[in-house]
Scaffold this active site. Structure first.
Site, PDB file in Angstrom:
ATOM      1  N   ASP A  53     -29.033 -22.777   9.851  1.00  0.00           N
ATOM      2  CA  ASP A  53     -28.495 -22.365  11.156  1.00  0.00           C
ATOM      3  C   ASP A  53     -29.134 -21.068  11.657  1.00  0.00           C
ATOM      4  O   ASP A  53     -28.444 -20.100  11.963  1.00  0.00           O
ATOM      5  CB  ASP A  53     -26.977 -22.183  11.085  1.00  0.00           C
ATOM      6  CG  ASP A  53     -26.247 -23.392  10.561  1.00  0.00           C
ATOM      7  OD1 ASP A  53     -26.642 -24.506  10.910  1.00  0.00           O
ATOM      8  OD2 ASP A  53     -25.275 -23.222   9.796  1.00  0.00           O
ATOM      9  N   GLU A 222     -22.373 -30.999  17.453  1.00  0.00           N
ATOM     10  CA  GLU A 222     -22.030 -29.594  17.209  1.00  0.00           C
ATOM     11  C   GLU A 222     -23.218 -28.700  17.548  1.00  0.00           C
ATOM     12  O   GLU A 222     -24.241 -29.147  18.062  1.00  0.00           O
ATOM     13  CB  GLU A 222     -21.618 -29.401  15.750  1.00  0.00           C
ATOM     14  CG  GLU A 222     -22.641 -29.856  14.739  1.00  0.00           C
ATOM     15  CD  GLU A 222     -22.088 -29.932  13.322  1.00  0.00           C
ATOM     16  OE1 GLU A 222     -20.879 -29.753  13.126  1.00  0.00           O
ATOM     17  OE2 GLU A 222     -22.885 -30.178  12.397  1.00  0.00           O
TER      18      GLU A 222
END
Length: 334
Positions: A53, A222
Site C-alpha cells: 500500500d 477498495e
C-alpha cells in the site's frame, strides 16, 4: 491496509519522448517496462523494495518520501526514484487511540500529500475481519519519520456500519475544496468533504457520498485514489482480493466523472456503483495482484505507485512504479 476478505474493507508522444530523453540514465531505466505485454512489468527499482500500500511524494528538494503499511507506518526514501532505502516508522511512538480499533496496534494504507505549507498523512487503523475502523490524520513540517504529530481520528465506522473507514485518499480540487475518499468491501467507496483548516470533516456538509460499489457477487473494491486530468475526475480503485501472496487476485481499475462526487463511469459507460471499472493493471507473468495504488504527478509525468506479489520470490510484496499515458483520455500504464 487494503485487507480484502480478512478485513472486508497527456502529453503528446513527442513531448513524452523528449521528457524521457532528458532523464538521467538511472531514472530512465526505472520507467522502461521489462516486457511488451498488455500490462507492463514494473519499472526497475532496487534496494529496500518490500512494501504494501505505498504512497509517495516528491519534496521540493527532489527527494522521494514513501510511506506504506507496516507497524507504525513504514517509511522509505529515494534520491532518484530507483534506489530505495528503509527509514524509521512515521511515529516515534504510536498514538494511544489506535488500541480502540486494533489490538496490535498497527496502521495501514497511508496517504501522504503536501498542502498549505505542511505535509498531511491520512491513514487507517483496524483489524482483520472487522469494520470497526478509523481514519487518522497526522501532520508534519518536513514529512520525515519521527516528525509527525498525530491529530486523532477523522472518520470512523463500526459493526453497525455498511461501510469500512479505511484506505483514505485526500483530493484537493481546483476550487480549493478538499475531499476524502475511502472504503473497503461492504457497500464500497465513499467520500466526505474536508475542512482545509482542520483536515477533518467539514461541519457544514456532513454528507457521505457513494462512488463505487459491487452490489452483485463479491464486494471486493477498495483503496480509492482520485486525480483530475483534462477536465475529468478519475477514480482509481483496487478490485478483488489482496494479501494472499501468489493467490492474490488484486487488480487496478478506473472510472471517470465530470463531478468529483460522481457518477463515475468506465470506458464502456458502466457506472462504478454497478460493478463498472476499466482495467489499468492486472496480474501477468510473475507480477501477481497489483494494487494498493497511489498516483504521483512527477516532473516527467504521472506515476502509478503500487504493490504486487512477486511470483519469483514466493509471493513477496514488492514496490511497483510505472508511468501513465493519458493521450486517449484514459490512463494507460507503460
Amino acid at each position: 491496509m487494503s485487507r480484502s476478505p480478512r478485513s472486508p474493507r497527456s502529453p503528446r508522444t513527442l513531448r513524452r519522448r523528449t521528457a524521457l530523453l532528458a532523464l538521467p540514465a538511472a531514472a530512465l531505466l526505472a520507467l522502461i517496462p521489462g516486457t511488451a505485454s498488455a500490462y507492463p512489468n514494473p519499472g526497475r527499482v532496487t534496494g529496500d523494495i518490500v512494501t504494501h500500500d505505498p504512497s509517495m511524494i516528491r519534496t521540493s528538494s527532489g527527494q522521494y518520501l514513501l510511506y506504506a503499511t507496516g507497524g507504525g507506518i513504514a517509511n522509505k526514501t529515494s534520491g532518484d526514484r530507483t534506489a530505495f532505502r528503509n527509514g524509521s516508522d512515521a511515529f516515534s511512538s504510536r498514538p494511544g487511540w489506535w488500541r480502540n480499533y486494533s489490538s496490535v496496534p498497527e496502521a495501514w494504507a497511508p496517504d501522504i500529500s503536501y498542502h498549505g505549507g505542511k505535509y498531511l498523512m491520512y491513514y487507517s487503523v483496524s483489524k482483520f475481519g472487522s469494520n470497526t475502523s478509523a481514519i487518522g490524520l497526522a501532520t508534519s513540517s518536513t514529512g520525515r519519520p519521527g516528525s509527525w504529530t498525530d491529530q486523532g481520528t477523522v472518520y470512523t465506522s463500526n459493526s453497525g456500519s455498511d461501510f469500512n473507514a479505511i484506505d483514505p485518499n485526500l483530493f484537493v480540487d481546483d476550487d480549493g475544496k478538499w475531499w476524502l475518499s475511502f472504503g473497503s468491501w461492504w457497500t464500497g467507496i465513499k467520500m466526505i468533504q474536508i475542512n482545509p483548516s482542520t483536515g477533518k470533516q467539514l461541519g457544514s456538509n456532513t454528507a457521505r457520498y457513494s462512488l463505487a460499489s459491487r452490489p452483485t457477487g463479491t464486494k471486493a473494491v477498495e483503496a480509492p485514489f482520485i486525480v483530475k486530468r483534462g477536465g475529468y475526475y478519475y477514480l482509481f480503485a483496487s478490485y478483488d482480493t489482496c494479501c494472499s501472496g501468489t493467490s492474490s487476485t488484486y487488480k487496478v481499475k478506473v472510472g471517470r466523472a465530470s463531478s468529483v462526487t460522481g457518477p463515475y463511469r468506465d470506458k464502456n459507460g458502466v457506472d462504478l456503483m454497478r460493478n463498472g471499472g476499466t482495467p489499468v493493471l492486472e496480474s501477468h507473468g510473475n507480477v501477481i495482484g497489483p494494487g494498493g495504488q497511489s498516483i504521483l504527478k512527477d516532473t516527467d509525468g504521472d506515476l502509478i505507485v503500487y504493490h504486487y506479489y512477486d511470483g519469483n520470490a514466493n509471493g513477496t510484496p514488492k514496490l511497483g512504479v510505472n508511468l501513465l499515458n493519458w493521450s486517449s483520455g484514459w490512463p494507460v500504464a507503460y
